[in-house]
Motif scaffolding. Structure first.
Motif, PDB file in Angstrom:
ATOM      1  N   PHE A  25      15.368  54.579  16.041  1.00 34.23           N
ATOM      2  CA  PHE A  25      15.894  53.447  16.766  1.00 34.23           C
ATOM      3  C   PHE A  25      15.670  52.211  15.814  1.00 34.23           C
ATOM      4  CE2 PHE A  25      14.601  55.859  20.032  1.00 34.23           C
ATOM      5  CZ  PHE A  25      15.561  55.486  21.238  1.00 34.23           C
ATOM      6  N   ILE A  26      16.095  51.012  16.310  1.00 30.94           N
ATOM      7  CA  ILE A  26      15.717  49.760  15.483  1.00 30.94           C
ATOM      8  C   ILE A  26      14.499  48.744  16.136  1.00 30.94           C
ATOM      9  CG2 ILE A  26      17.979  49.550  14.718  1.00 30.94           C
ATOM     10  CD1 ILE A  26      17.532  46.954  16.695  1.00 30.94           C
ATOM     11  N   ARG A  27      13.940  49.479  17.287  1.00 29.00           N
ATOM     12  CA  ARG A  27      12.970  48.720  17.762  1.00 29.00           C
ATOM     13  C   ARG A  27      12.012  48.283  16.554  1.00 29.00           C
ATOM     14  NH1 ARG A  27      15.923  47.780  21.935  1.00 29.00           N
ATOM     15  NH2 ARG A  27      16.085  49.658  23.386  1.00 29.00           N
ATOM     16  N   SER A  28      12.024  46.742  16.203  1.00 28.25           N
ATOM     17  CA  SER A  28      11.465  46.633  14.783  1.00 28.25           C
ATOM     18  C   SER A  28      10.429  45.434  14.903  1.00 28.25           C
ATOM     19  CB  SER A  28      12.563  46.214  13.888  1.00 28.25           C
ATOM     20  OG  SER A  28      13.268  45.213  14.448  1.00 28.25           O
ATOM     21  N   ALA A  29       9.521  45.560  13.862  1.00 30.59           N
ATOM     22  CA  ALA A  29       8.539  44.376  13.706  1.00 30.59           C
ATOM     23  C   ALA A  29       8.962  43.908  12.511  1.00 30.59           C
ATOM     24  CB  ALA A  29       6.929  44.853  13.811  1.00 30.59           C
ATOM     25  N   LEU A  30       9.633  42.645  12.278  1.00 28.07           N
ATOM     26  CA  LEU A  30      10.110  42.156  11.207  1.00 28.07           C
ATOM     27  C   LEU A  30       9.215  41.081  10.645  1.00 28.07           C
ATOM     28  CD1 LEU A  30      13.484  41.775  12.296  1.00 28.07           C
ATOM     29  CD2 LEU A  30      12.861  43.389  10.994  1.00 28.07           C
ATOM     30  N   ASP A  31       8.929  41.143   9.254  1.00 26.61           N
ATOM     31  CA  ASP A  31       8.355  40.215   8.529  1.00 26.61           C
ATOM     32  C   ASP A  31       8.888  39.868   7.173  1.00 26.61           C
ATOM     33  OD1 ASP A  31       5.821  40.063  10.159  1.00 26.61           O
ATOM     34  OD2 ASP A  31       5.505  42.143   9.546  1.00 26.61           O
ATOM     35  N   SER A  32       8.946  38.759   6.769  1.00 23.23           N
ATOM     36  CA  SER A  32       9.640  38.462   5.529  1.00 23.23           C
ATOM     37  C   SER A  32       8.869  38.948   4.472  1.00 23.23           C
ATOM     38  CB  SER A  32       9.667  37.158   5.232  1.00 23.23           C
ATOM     39  OG  SER A  32       9.965  36.814   3.758  1.00 23.23           O
ATOM     40  N   CYS A  33       9.313  39.721   3.485  1.00 23.50           N
ATOM     41  CA  CYS A  33       8.646  40.309   2.403  1.00 23.50           C
ATOM     42  C   CYS A  33       8.343  39.232   1.540  1.00 23.50           C
ATOM     43  CB  CYS A  33       9.624  41.120   1.314  1.00 23.50           C
ATOM     44  SG  CYS A  33      10.055  42.614   2.274  1.00 23.50           S
ATOM     45  N   GLU A  34       8.758  38.071   1.527  1.00 22.94           N
ATOM     46  CA  GLU A  34       8.235  37.110   0.649  1.00 22.94           C
ATOM     47  C   GLU A  34       7.271  35.889   1.221  1.00 22.94           C
ATOM     48  OE1 GLU A  34      11.724  35.453  -1.437  1.00 22.94           O
ATOM     49  OE2 GLU A  34      12.542  37.608  -2.038  1.00 22.94           O
ATOM     50  N   SER A  35       7.895  35.556   2.568  1.00 20.43           N
ATOM     51  CA  SER A  35       7.262  34.339   3.048  1.00 20.43           C
ATOM     52  C   SER A  35       6.185  34.953   4.014  1.00 20.43           C
ATOM     53  CB  SER A  35       8.021  33.386   3.579  1.00 20.43           C
ATOM     54  OG  SER A  35       8.810  34.008   4.528  1.00 20.43           O
ATOM     55  N   SER A  64      29.372  49.298  10.392  1.00 24.16           N
ATOM     56  CA  SER A  64      28.821  50.786   9.994  1.00 24.16           C
ATOM     57  C   SER A  64      29.464  51.412   9.106  1.00 24.16           C
ATOM     58  CB  SER A  64      28.559  51.365  11.225  1.00 24.16           C
ATOM     59  OG  SER A  64      27.632  52.570  10.978  1.00 24.16           O
ATOM     60  N   HIS A  65      28.870  52.170   8.027  1.00 21.67           N
ATOM     61  CA  HIS A  65      29.656  53.011   7.213  1.00 21.67           C
ATOM     62  C   HIS A  65      30.220  54.113   7.781  1.00 21.67           C
ATOM     63  CE1 HIS A  65      25.757  55.154   7.581  1.00 21.67           C
ATOM     64  NE2 HIS A  65      26.427  56.322   6.922  1.00 21.67           N
ATOM     65  N   GLU A  66      29.697  54.649   8.952  1.00 17.09           N
ATOM     66  CA  GLU A  66      30.141  55.577   9.929  1.00 17.09           C
ATOM     67  C   GLU A  66      29.608  55.491  11.270  1.00 17.09           C
ATOM     68  OE1 GLU A  66      28.878  59.425   8.184  1.00 17.09           O
ATOM     69  OE2 GLU A  66      26.608  59.118   8.864  1.00 17.09           O
ATOM     70  N   LEU A  67      30.174  56.398  12.022  1.00 17.89           N
ATOM     71  CA  LEU A  67      29.496  56.405  13.584  1.00 17.89           C
ATOM     72  C   LEU A  67      29.263  58.026  13.754  1.00 17.89           C
ATOM     73  CD1 LEU A  67      29.062  54.942  15.987  1.00 17.89           C
ATOM     74  CD2 LEU A  67      31.284  55.048  16.758  1.00 17.89           C
ATOM     75  N   SER A  68      28.055  58.199  13.688  1.00 16.93           N
ATOM     76  CA  SER A  68      27.653  59.655  13.922  1.00 16.93           C
ATOM     77  C   SER A  68      26.095  59.449  14.503  1.00 16.93           C
ATOM     78  CB  SER A  68      27.561  60.332  12.653  1.00 16.93           C
ATOM     79  OG  SER A  68      26.289  59.662  11.783  1.00 16.93           O
ATOM     80  N   GLY A  72      21.138  55.649  10.731  1.00 10.25           N
ATOM     81  CA  GLY A  72      21.773  54.317  10.289  1.00 10.25           C
ATOM     82  C   GLY A  72      22.545  53.779  11.502  1.00 10.25           C
ATOM     83  N   PRO A  73      23.849  54.657  11.987  1.00 10.69           N
ATOM     84  CA  PRO A  73      24.619  54.112  12.966  1.00 10.69           C
ATOM     85  C   PRO A  73      23.805  54.162  14.093  1.00 10.69           C
ATOM     86  CG  PRO A  73      25.582  55.882  11.677  1.00 10.69           C
ATOM     87  CD  PRO A  73      24.182  55.789  11.332  1.00 10.69           C
ATOM     88  N   LEU A  74      23.000  54.946  14.738  1.00  6.44           N
ATOM     89  CA  LEU A  74      22.147  54.460  15.820  1.00  6.44           C
ATOM     90  C   LEU A  74      21.176  53.333  15.975  1.00  6.44           C
ATOM     91  CD1 LEU A  74      21.079  58.367  16.480  1.00  6.44           C
ATOM     92  CD2 LEU A  74      22.955  57.210  17.633  1.00  6.44           C
ATOM     93  N   TRP A 166      21.591  45.233   6.379  1.00  2.00           N
ATOM     94  CA  TRP A 166      20.364  46.095   6.771  1.00  2.00           C
ATOM     95  C   TRP A 166      20.524  47.540   5.854  1.00  2.00           C
ATOM     96  CZ3 TRP A 166      19.955  47.446  12.456  1.00  2.00           C
ATOM     97  CH2 TRP A 166      18.726  47.896  12.723  1.00  2.00           C
ATOM     98  N   ILE A 167      19.347  47.600   4.940  1.00  2.00           N
ATOM     99  CA  ILE A 167      19.714  48.806   4.235  1.00  2.00           C
ATOM    100  C   ILE A 167      18.561  49.758   4.627  1.00  2.00           C
ATOM    101  CG2 ILE A 167      18.993  49.480   1.701  1.00  2.00           C
ATOM    102  CD1 ILE A 167      20.165  46.838   0.850  1.00  2.00           C
ATOM    103  N   HIS A 168      18.662  51.141   4.767  1.00  2.00           N
ATOM    104  CA  HIS A 168      17.833  52.263   5.373  1.00  2.00           C
ATOM    105  C   HIS A 168      17.757  53.161   3.872  1.00  2.00           C
ATOM    106  CE1 HIS A 168      18.905  50.569   9.224  1.00  2.00           C
ATOM    107  NE2 HIS A 168      20.335  50.926   8.863  1.00  2.00           N
ATOM    108  N   GLU A 169      18.567  53.188   3.018  1.00  2.00           N
ATOM    109  CA  GLU A 169      18.510  54.209   2.002  1.00  2.00           C
ATOM    110  C   GLU A 169      17.331  54.146   1.107  1.00  2.00           C
ATOM    111  OE1 GLU A 169      22.974  53.382   2.521  1.00  2.00           O
ATOM    112  OE2 GLU A 169      20.860  52.246   2.579  1.00  2.00           O
ATOM    113  N   MET A 170      16.685  55.509   0.652  1.00  2.00           N
ATOM    114  CA  MET A 170      15.745  55.444  -0.098  1.00  2.00           C
ATOM    115  C   MET A 170      16.240  56.346  -1.543  1.00  2.00           C
ATOM    116  SD  MET A 170      12.582  54.145   0.251  1.00  2.00           S
ATOM    117  CE  MET A 170      11.213  55.291  -0.088  1.00  2.00           C
ATOM    118  N   ARG A 171      17.164  56.995  -1.494  1.00  2.00           N
ATOM    119  CA  ARG A 171      17.681  57.786  -2.615  1.00  2.00           C
ATOM    120  C   ARG A 171      18.357  57.051  -3.821  1.00  2.00           C
ATOM    121  NH1 ARG A 171      14.651  59.888   0.242  1.00  2.00           N
ATOM    122  NH2 ARG A 171      15.132  61.574   1.572  1.00  2.00           N
TER     123      ARG A 171
END
Length: 454
Positions: A25-35, A64-68, A72-74, A166-171
């Motif tokens: 999911f995207i239930r997220s805890a967000l922090d700035s990497c810099e600040s 979204s790049h796709e809907l599947s 990422g899409p979810l 919003w980036i999810h990729e590691m490859r």
């Protein structure tokens, strides 16, 4: 007998209604990497009743790049529903869409339409108008960058200042200039773990010669719906009995499950090698443990990929068919989390960007055996909520030993599960996401206004 059956059907319907119960999911805890790297500034803010309330009447375009049924899409769909709940006007565009009727795409689009999300074609004047009118544009995944130039053309410079990427990729193969050449000029980037954010920062500079924009880290969190199932002892028991019956295993058997789409990067092959080693260890050491089973959730019986054929051949060649169960990919993993005893998160190379399934399992008080890579290291506390092992072949033997350790130490397994649940309640809940994502969206929208007027 009618009541238990009706109860089961009701529970399964509830689980099926969870919009992204299968993956990330995207239930997220967000922090700035810099600040706000340490998150203290975000935690210090007084909680609001509706932290996303400021998004009311704001116009948001999600690309979204796709809907599947992939992660990422979810995740983006979850964001769409959160913004709609806050009163925002939300428009959805899918860049890579099959011309043929697709049951999954059709179903997901109608789920969004029912929630008041507008769904537009990726190309044409409507898409351009939506981009120009939007207060915020969210590009989902690095690949979504391919949408900008072909569609917006001369309007790209006008839209860049209001993009949150919003980036999810590691490859490594996602690091292509054709995808991310506009990345330095957007209002901000959002990434699912500190490890991945650092990787993108270094890789874009060294390989592509470009600089990341202001970057925010998104730690995902569990939805209220999933937590309701996880915390309902009756629901868990009924789902556990149902799934175990379908797998043909007993209540006292121990189930170690890997729940990911079946692919080499997710490490199902190395998990099965480790599982086979664990069976040998138990036999060689004459350990008295319940029968242990490996469950691979995320199979695709229709695709018959070469990799999956390799997995099934390995199981057959080792003669462990009675201990290994392949389950077709599903949007509803809650029943399997209720049925198993340990989650194995065996993603390889740089690991998972975050790994939504990890915190879902912890909500069900399951210990996690994970690779010491990527976002897993930011979720699992080694020795407390689970046990970590190296990625690659060198991790196989340690994973096998960890499987045996949790199979033979009931109290440790249960204690780790409880500690994992406590960690979820402290860090990975919906309200954590709501408070912190609000800070990020406020910052990005304010910055986009400044950039647009400069």
């Amino acid at each position: 007998m009618a009541k238990p059956k009706n109860r089961l059907l009701l529970l399964l319907l509830v689980v099926l209604s969870i919009s992204t119960a299968a993956v990330f999911f995207i239930r997220s805890a967000l922090d700035s990497c810099e600040s706000r790297r340490d998150g203290q500034a975000a935690d210090a803010a007084a909680p609001e009743k509706d932290p996303l309330g400021f998004m009311r009447s704001k116009r948001v375009l999600l690309v979204s790049h796709e809907l599947s049924l992939s992660g990422g899409p979810l995740l983006l769909m979850e964001l769409a529903f959160l913004l709609r709940g806050a009163g925002a006007e939300v428009v959805w565009i899918t860049n890579q869409k099959s011309v043929e009727i697709n049951e999954v795409t059709y179903s997901l689009e109608h789920k969004m339409l029912n929630q008041g999300v507008q769904v537009l074609s990726a190309k044409g004047q409507e898409a351009i108008d939506a981009s120009l009118k939007a207060d915020l544009v969210v590009l989902n995944t690095a690949v979504a960058g391919k949408w900008l130039d072909p569609v917006l053309k001369e309007h790209v410079p006008q839209v860049l200042p209001k993009i949150l990427w919003w980036i999810h990729e590691m490859r490594g193969h996602y690091f292509k200039l054709e995808y991310v050449k506009h990345l330095p000029f957007v209002a901000g980037a959002m990434i699912d773990s500190h490890t991945t954010a650092e990787y993108w920062k270094n890789r874009t500079r060294e390989r592509l010669g470009i600089k990341m924009p202001q970057t925010y880290v998104v730690h995902l969190g569990n939805s209220k719906e999933l937590m309701e199932v996880a915390e309902d002892s009756v629901a868990r028991r009924v789902l556990r009995e149902h799934i175990r019956e379908s797998l043909g295993v007993r209540n006292e058997d121990l189930l170690f499950a890997i729940i990911n789409s079946v692919s080499r990067g997710k490490g199902q092959d190395l998990f099965l090698h480790a599982f086979h080693e664990s069976l040998q260890l138990i036999q060689d050491q004459k350990l008295q443990v319940p029968s242990i089973h490996a469950v691979v959730v995320g199979s695709d019986v229709n695709a018959q990929t070469k990799f999956e054929m390799e997995l099934r051949s390995f199981v057959s060649n080792k003669g462990i068919q009675g201990h290994v169960h392949f389950v077709n990919k599903t949007l509803t993993v809650a029943p399997y989390l209720a049925a198993i005893d340990v989650l194995v998160q065996n993603s390889q190379a740089r690991g998972e960007c975050f790994g939504r399934i990890t915190i879902e399992a912890m909500a069900f008080q399951l210990p996690v055996l994970g690779t010491a890579a990527g976002g897993t290291t930011e979720i699992v506390v080694d020795g407390t909520t689970g046990l970590l092992h190296p990625a690659g072949k060198e991790g196989v033997t340690l994973l096998a030993k960890n499987i045996v350790k949790l199979a033979t130490h009931v109290e440790q397994r249960q204690t780790m599960g409880r500690k994992g649940y406590e960690r979820v309640k402290e860090r990975f809940m919906e309200h954590h996401m709501a408070e912190r994502i609000a800070l990020v969206l406020k910052e990005v929208i304010q910055k986009s206004k400044r950039l647009s007027h400069s």
